[in-house]
Design a protein around this motif. Structure first.
Motif, PDB file in Angstrom:
ATOM      1  N   ARG A  89     -29.850   5.086  -9.089  1.00  0.00           N
ATOM      2  CA  ARG A  89     -30.774   3.975  -9.273  1.00  0.00           C
ATOM      3  C   ARG A  89     -30.127   2.907 -10.137  1.00  0.00           C
ATOM      4  NH1 ARG A  89     -36.422   6.249 -11.311  1.00  0.00           N
ATOM      5  NH2 ARG A  89     -35.036   7.151 -12.885  1.00  0.00           N
ATOM      6  N   ALA A  90     -30.355   1.670  -9.783  1.00  0.00           N
ATOM      7  CA  ALA A  90     -29.746   0.570 -10.518  1.00  0.00           C
ATOM      8  C   ALA A  90     -30.284   0.516 -11.942  1.00  0.00           C
ATOM      9  CB  ALA A  90     -30.015  -0.746  -9.794  1.00  0.00           C
ATOM     10  N   GLU A  91     -29.376   0.389 -12.903  1.00  0.00           N
ATOM     11  CA  GLU A  91     -29.770   0.233 -14.301  1.00  0.00           C
ATOM     12  C   GLU A  91     -29.862  -1.248 -14.643  1.00  0.00           C
ATOM     13  OE1 GLU A  91     -28.190   2.587 -17.503  1.00  0.00           O
ATOM     14  OE2 GLU A  91     -27.168   3.899 -16.056  1.00  0.00           O
TER      15      GLU A  91
ATOM     16  N   THR B 236     -30.062   9.961  -5.552  1.00  0.00           N
ATOM     17  CA  THR B 236     -29.529   8.662  -5.168  1.00  0.00           C
ATOM     18  C   THR B 236     -29.486   7.772  -6.399  1.00  0.00           C
ATOM     19  OG1 THR B 236     -30.499   8.883  -2.964  1.00  0.00           O
ATOM     20  CG2 THR B 236     -29.860   6.663  -3.687  1.00  0.00           C
TER      21      THR B 236
END
Length: 293
Positions: free
Chosen positions: A102-104, A100
């Protein structure tokens, strides 16, 4: 992304682009049923067996050597970027189950550097083209119609590739939109070949393929090119025409993040326009005060 299919499609697209007469093959055009080289012609010129080459076009590249790929690349007259892409597709990194996304986020020191560049439009992007941060002038130059805080919302961040095809106000910034679109797709192709497990990247490509006929047509041509520096011709609604140079600077230890900065040649109309835009984009407290009388 289906890497075996991508490998076959890429090889077919490049084989079709090579004219037999350009590689010393005399033919009667009316007797040819294929555009470009036949498989057996390419195999002969590259010094590999037709069986071996056919397996490559079928995506069965296990155990293929650098020397074979280099020979095929030379025969197809691939560029350095295209040769690297061929090898990425032929020998993808160990496939992992797509996780899934993941926000960077841009790191604190990178953000500090960005904020200090008050006279230079600059942005921090991830490898997909998501805007992780921008300074005031970068925001004003490219996306003043979007909220300043837009990069801080991971689920709905601006993405420069997506905007180029789906955001008309952003598209209008570029004088040569067709060339800019070609470069964007060519760069995205290179990234996709290196990161076949990137689910967020696959979702971006899928969305653009559904929503933009222009993107779909360009993607099908398999352009491949890295774009680390160059020039951009822009037209800003507030300050007019701008001829700017740009540089992409990789940020160490950031999994593909880069800082892109734009500059104008000193003393040119573009320099004056950029200074005017910087003055307008600065927070009220920082704007220069002009004395009257």
């Amino acid at each position: 992304m289906d890497t075996p299919s991508e490998l076959g499609d890429f090889l077919k697209s490049r084989r079709a682009a090579v004219r037999p007469q350009d590689v010393g093959i005399a033919t009667a055009p009316e007797r040819r049923r294929v555009t470009g080289l036949r498989r057996e012609e390419l195999a002969l010129l590259a010094g590999v067996s037709i069986t071996h080459y056919t397996r490559l076009e079928q995506g069965r590249a296990a155990g293929v050597s650098d020397s074979v790929l280099d020979s095929i690349a030379r025969t197809l007259r691939l560029t350095e970027d295209e040769t690297a892409h061929l090898k990425d597709l032929a020998r993808p990194a160990v496939r992992r189950r797509p996780a899934t996304p993941r926000a960077e986020h841009a790191g604190p020191s990178a953000r500090q550097l960005l904020a200090a560049m008050t006279d230079v439009p600059a942005l921090i992007l991830d490898r997909r083209g998501d805007v992780l941060a921008w300074n005031r002038l970068g925001h004003a130059l490219l996306a003043g119609h979007l909220p300043w805080e837009a990069p801080d919302t991971p689920a709905d961040r601006p993405n420069l590739v997506r905007m180029l095809f789906l955001d008309e106000r952003y598209r209008e910034r570029y004088t040569d939109r067709k060339e800019e679109a070609h470069l964007a797709v060519a760069s995205l192709r290179l990234v996709a070949g290196r990161h076949p497990e990137d689910r967020a990247l696959a979702e971006l490509i899928g969305r653009l393929s559904i929503q933009s006929d222009e993107f779909t047509a360009l993607w099908a041509r398999h352009p491949v090119r890295t774009c680390t520096s160059g020039r951009k011709s822009l037209h800003h609604p507030a300050v007019g025409a701008l001829e700017l140079s740009f540089e992409n600077l990789s940020l160490p230890g950031s999994a593909g993040q880069r800082l892109i900065a734009y500059t104008a040649e000193p003393g040119t109309p573009s320099d004056a326009a950029l200074r005017l835009l910087a003055s307008a984009a600065a927070p009220v407290a920082e704007r220069p005060r002009f004395r009257h009388g």
